[in-house]
Design an enzyme around this catalytic site. Structure first.
Site, PDB file in Angstrom:
ATOM      1  N   ARG A  37       0.426  13.389  21.772  1.00  0.00           N
ATOM      2  CA  ARG A  37      -0.321  12.411  22.574  1.00  0.00           C
ATOM      3  C   ARG A  37      -0.799  12.989  23.897  1.00  0.00           C
ATOM      4  O   ARG A  37      -1.826  12.564  24.427  1.00  0.00           O
ATOM      5  CB  ARG A  37       0.544  11.180  22.856  1.00  0.00           C
ATOM      6  N   GLY A 352       1.275   3.449  11.942  1.00  0.00           N
ATOM      7  CA  GLY A 352       2.342   4.367  12.307  1.00  0.00           C
ATOM      8  C   GLY A 352       2.981   5.042  11.105  1.00  0.00           C
ATOM      9  O   GLY A 352       3.140   6.270  11.059  1.00  0.00           O
ATOM     10  N   GLY A 375      -1.180  -0.541  15.764  1.00  0.00           N
ATOM     11  CA  GLY A 375      -1.558  -1.949  15.891  1.00  0.00           C
ATOM     12  C   GLY A 375      -3.021  -2.105  16.290  1.00  0.00           C
ATOM     13  O   GLY A 375      -3.724  -2.984  15.784  1.00  0.00           O
TER      14      GLY A 375
HETATM   15  P1  ADP Z   1       1.829   1.252   8.592  1.00  0.00           P
HETATM   16  O1  ADP Z   1       2.866   1.479   9.657  1.00  0.00           O
HETATM   17  O2  ADP Z   1       1.139   2.507   8.197  1.00  0.00           O
HETATM   18  O3  ADP Z   1       0.872   0.143   8.952  1.00  0.00           O
HETATM   19  P2  ADP Z   1       3.558  -0.502   7.114  1.00  0.00           P
HETATM   20  O4  ADP Z   1       4.450  -0.593   8.298  1.00  0.00           O
HETATM   21  O5  ADP Z   1       2.778  -1.677   6.725  1.00  0.00           O
HETATM   22  O6  ADP Z   1       2.575   0.772   7.262  1.00  0.00           O
HETATM   23  O7  ADP Z   1       4.405  -0.116   5.834  1.00  0.00           O
HETATM   24  C1  ADP Z   1       5.206   1.019   5.782  1.00  0.00           C
HETATM   25  C2  ADP Z   1       6.495   0.723   5.088  1.00  0.00           C
HETATM   26  O8  ADP Z   1       6.271   0.183   3.813  1.00  0.00           O
HETATM   27  C3  ADP Z   1       7.285   1.985   4.875  1.00  0.00           C
HETATM   28  O9  ADP Z   1       8.479   1.899   5.621  1.00  0.00           O
HETATM   29  C4  ADP Z   1       7.548   1.997   3.381  1.00  0.00           C
HETATM   30  O10 ADP Z   1       8.866   2.386   3.035  1.00  0.00           O
HETATM   31  C5  ADP Z   1       7.332   0.560   2.986  1.00  0.00           C
HETATM   32  N1  ADP Z   1       6.997   0.438   1.562  1.00  0.00           N
HETATM   33  C6  ADP Z   1       6.000   1.028   0.897  1.00  0.00           C
HETATM   34  N2  ADP Z   1       6.043   0.720  -0.405  1.00  0.00           N
HETATM   35  C7  ADP Z   1       7.114  -0.082  -0.588  1.00  0.00           C
HETATM   36  C8  ADP Z   1       7.709  -0.729  -1.715  1.00  0.00           C
HETATM   37  N3  ADP Z   1       7.200  -0.591  -2.946  1.00  0.00           N
HETATM   38  N4  ADP Z   1       8.806  -1.481  -1.505  1.00  0.00           N
HETATM   39  C9  ADP Z   1       9.331  -1.618  -0.264  1.00  0.00           C
HETATM   40  N5  ADP Z   1       8.817  -1.044   0.829  1.00  0.00           N
HETATM   41  C10 ADP Z   1       7.728  -0.275   0.683  1.00  0.00           C
HETATM   42 MG    MG Z   2       4.627   0.374  10.144  1.00  0.00          MG
END
Ligand code: ADP
Ligand code: MG
Length: 395
Positions: A37, A352, A375
């Protein structure tokens, strides 16, 4: 987006406040464990210094909740920045407002750098307090916002401050606005969005907005289970949001009516428990055993997703395809990441965990633009107006 940027104004001889996001990870001894960063802001800082501006840097670090907390001091960050500026001195004020900040700012000459202590040592920052914003503004002639990651918040240093001095976009912000902006306003087609991650409820707004814009919407990860359940598949112990089944049905209908091709998993990798060493097997989505849970997309699904990405010209991706934190369930995410890279499309990844997954898989360098704001990038993709961006002067 047509926001004023560094090349649109005269900065020589000016005092310039630069709002950055130096919310870097640190270990217990206060060593910075990842300086990405800080590095990301160097082009903006070098530009200003080369134009003989006096540069005053403001940032937050962690969540000190409006109180002075030494473990959230930016002092180590100032030292790191000095190294990254090839040993240039970075002065430091122990408070971001008040007499010391004022006198150091006033005395700051062309080509000199001053960093102010953590903005969030004052509760007024997150409250967007006008008096606090005015005091910050009083230190400089212009605000340069390079902190996309906080610009979805109406905080004093990115929003309120623009009432008192002009706010313009820094080079890092320019990049975010260029890539995210083009994807949502004028994408080169075919435009494919990949949405995954844990829950559909976190991303309803994003899906609804992207359905108005994309040619193909790929849904994977935990949230895909809710779509599968909405279509009547039994998902065993998988993460399903029972109160979102109707919503998922509506989104499927909306995709149809918009002519968007909506791709869901055909097969999944199921596990007998939520653990790195769980027993696992691949099953079609109509054969998920009652006691098992889907933790990744299966190989047939990954191949189907990859095929639809082959011709893509623009890809927006948020949310991993599986529980990538466990190596055994990072396979689907890896396959999709490789397909995105191979497509040659302009690719934009936000979120993230999505970024963490790409870094873990060592595929981040293959992505055209990795957003610095989790976010903030989601709200941008939802089509919302971000307060810190709305506050930037128009060209
Ligand atoms: P980002 O931070 O990129 O926006 P999210 O926070 O929405 O993504 O989602 C990330 C989380 O989703 C990860 O911790 C991952 O382990 C979880 N995840 C992905 N696929 C599954 C699944 N099939 N069942 C449970 N958790 C999942
Ligand atoms: Mg996330």
């Amino acid at each position: 987006m047509n926001k004023k940027s560094l090349n649109d104004i005269w900065v020589s001889g000016k005092k310039v406040l630069v709002r950055v996001d130096y919310n870097v990870p640190m270990d217990k001894e206060g060593n910075i464990t990842d300086d990405t960063r800080i590095r990301a802001t160097i082009p903006t800082l070098e530009f200003l210094l080369s134009k003989n501006a006096a540069v005053i840097i403001i940032s937050h670090l962690g969540r000190p909740k409006g109180k002075v907390a030494p473990e959230f001091s930016l002092k180590p960050v100032a030292q790191k920045l000095s190294q990254l500026l090839y040993g240039r001195e970075v002065q430091f004020a122990a408070d971001c407002i008040g007499p010391e900040a004022r006198s150091l700012s006033a005395a700051l000459g062309a080509g000199q750098v001053l960093m102010l202590e953590n903005l969030r040592f004052h509760a007024e920052e997150e409250k967007n307090d006008p008096e606090f914003a005015k005091q910050l503004a009083g230190l400089a002639d212009i605000l340069v916002n390079d902190a996309f990651g906080v610009s979805h918040r109406a905080h004093a240093s990115v929003h309120g401050i623009a009432k008192y001095i002009p706010a313009i976009s820094g080079f890092l912000m320019d990049k975010e606005l260029l890539f995210l902006g083009q994807a949502v306003t004028d994408p080169v087609r075919p435009f494919v969005a990949i949405i995954g991650g844990a829950k559909v409820s976190d991303k309803i707004g994003v899906i609804e907005n992207l359905l108005q814009k994309v040619d193909t919407l790929i849904i994977g990860g935990g949230m895909a289970n809710t779509f599968l359940a909405a279509q009547g598949y039994k998902c065993g112990k998988s993460l399903v949001e029972a109160d979102k089944l109707e919503l998922a049905k509506n989104l499927i209908t909306m995709a149809k009516s918009k002519g968007v091709s909506l791709l869901l998993p055909e097969d999944v990798v199921v596990a007998d428990k939520f653990a790195a060493d769980a027993d696992r097997k691949t099953v079609p989505v109509d054969q998920i055993p009652a006691e098992w849970m889907a933790l990744d997309i299966g190989p047939a699904t990954a191949a189907k997703f990859a095929q639809s990405l082959q011709t893509a010209k623009t890809v927006v991706w948020n949310g991993p395809m599986g529980v990538f934190e466990f190596d055994a369930f990072a396979v689907g995410t890896e396959a999709v990441a490789k397909a995105v890279a191979a497509s040659g499309a302009k690719s934009i990844v936000g979120g993230g965990d999505s970024v963490a997954a790409l870094e873990k898989l060592k595929l981040a360098a293959q992505i055209t633009h990795i957003s610095t704001g989790g976010g903030a990038s989601l709200e941008f993709l939802e089509g919302k107006e971000l307060p810190g961006i709305a506050a930037l002067a128009d060209k």
